[in-house]
Write a protein that holds these residues in place. Structure first.
Motif, mmCIF file in Angstrom:
data_model
loop_
_atom_site.group_PDB
_atom_site.id
_atom_site.type_symbol
_atom_site.label_atom_id
_atom_site.label_comp_id
_atom_site.label_asym_id
_atom_site.label_seq_id
_atom_site.Cartn_x
_atom_site.Cartn_y
_atom_site.Cartn_z
ATOM 1 N N TYR A 164 -9.185 4.705 1.602
ATOM 2 C CA TYR A 164 -8.354 3.855 0.761
ATOM 3 C C TYR A 164 -8.693 3.983 -0.720
ATOM 4 N N ARG B 192 -4.961 -0.524 11.543
ATOM 5 C CA ARG B 192 -5.548 -0.825 12.847
ATOM 6 C C ARG B 192 -4.476 -1.249 13.839
ATOM 7 N N THR C 195 -0.644 6.894 8.490
ATOM 8 C CA THR C 195 -1.285 6.498 7.242
ATOM 9 C C THR C 195 -0.248 6.276 6.152
ATOM 10 N N SER D 119 -12.771 3.514 6.221
ATOM 11 C CA SER D 119 -11.596 2.894 5.624
ATOM 12 C C SER D 119 -11.723 2.877 4.106
ATOM 13 N N ARG E 36 -6.192 -2.065 5.845
ATOM 14 C CA ARG E 36 -6.875 -1.714 7.088
ATOM 15 C C ARG E 36 -6.291 -2.487 8.280
#
Length: 321
Positions: A83, A68, A116, A79, A64
């Motif tokens: 994930y 970010r 991502t 998140s 994360r």
């Protein structure tokens, strides 16, 4: 038959063979292994599971931090949904399924797929590097060499990891990768602060899993543990998992991880006891992964992160027809 399908079949076949070999080895020595399994009490099992859960949660936090910094500041709940659901992809033969799944889910949250994907690959790379660094002291156990002979490797490995984590180098690698894949560049570069923070988190991840392993190893070791047990357990998990990550044809390093961890721990405890630790560790970590993914999936499902895409695809197909 396409080349991709042939490779997939080969990967699955190899994974099945390795799994069968592990099952056969455990079954052959089950009488001895089961004795040590019975030594692991429920309090130890719970504490070890808690340590593994902390490590799993920290892994998501490290991922994360990178996402970010690259421009998508997701809260903890989404998140986790992205994930942990994606992480189940590591149990398939291959190495990038988790990244692909995370990119697909995150796209529903307006996160560009390339962002991502880059985050997932960076998280995997930094996790691997820190795992090898933390696990380096266990290399002497794996190779059955004098521990002092490997002390200088630590001194060489630390600056190597530092160099590989230099933001300028990482950003150059990312830019080259995106150009090679003919994708648009990222909106801005990865910062040094994010790299340092994520590296620190991943080091804590391996230490948490080290505690998870040590608790199990101490339980089966009895009243007179070997003086090398703490170092073998605290660093052996990191090394075995990291080397298992390199065997990309195996789902989640299945078989390779257990074999390596058994070899490392067997310098301090009997081999059947070490095998018992490896088996229970895999069981605990897998259950935690599944529970975390279930929680993430429930969030993603309730927020239409795993259903809207299908509806959009069906709508587009209907329009095209």
């Amino acid at each position: 038959m396409t080349r991709g399908r042939v490779l997939t079949i080969l990967r699955v076949a190899i994974a099945v063979i390795v799994l069968a070999a592990v099952v056969w080895a455990v079954a052959k020595n089950w009488a001895e292994v089961s004795v040590h399994l019975n030594k692991i009490s429920w309090p130890v099992f719970v504490l070890s599971s808690l340590a593994a859960a902390v490590g799993t949660w920290l892994t998501m936090l490290g991922w994360r931090v990178i996402l970010r910094d690259l421009g998508s500041d997701l809260h903890l709940a989404p998140s986790s949904g992205v994930y942990f659901v994606g992480q189940l992809g590591k149990y398939l033969p291959g190495s990038l399924w988790s990244v692909l799944v995370q990119a697909d889910i995150a796209s529903h949250l307006k996160v560009p797929r390339r962002r991502t994907a880059v985050t997932g690959l960076l998280a995997l790379g930094l996790s691997l590097l820190t795992g090898l660094l933390v696990g380096l002291p266990a290399a002497s156990f794996l190779l059955r060499r004098d521990a002092d002979a490997f002390s200088w490797w630590v001194l060489l490995a630390i600056p190597l990891v530092v160099v590989l984590c230099v933001p300028r180098l990482l950003n150059a690698i990312i830019a080259l990768m995106l150009r090679t894949l003919r994708r648009e560049p990222l909106e801005h570069d990865l910062s040094g602060r994010a790299v340092l923070t994520s590296v620190g988190i991943f080091v804590l991840v391996w230490l948490a899993f080290g505690v998870h392993t040590l608790l199990l190893a101490q339980a089966v070791a009895g009243d007179a543990p070997h003086p090398d047990l703490t170092r073998a357990a605290m660093t052996g998990y990191a090394l075995s998992v990291s080397l298992g990550m390199l065997t990309i044809i195996l789902p989640a390093g299945l078989g390779a991880r257990e074999g390596l961890l058994t070899i490392i721990l067997s310098v301090a405890i009997p081999a059947p006891a070490a095998a018992a630790v490896a088996i229970v560790s895999r069981f605990i970590v897998t259950i935690i992964d599944v529970l975390a993914a279930l929680g993430g999936w429930l969030y993603a499902r309730s927020h239409h992160l795993v259903t809207e895409r299908r509806a959009e695809d069906e709508a587009s197909e209907t329009t095209a027809a």
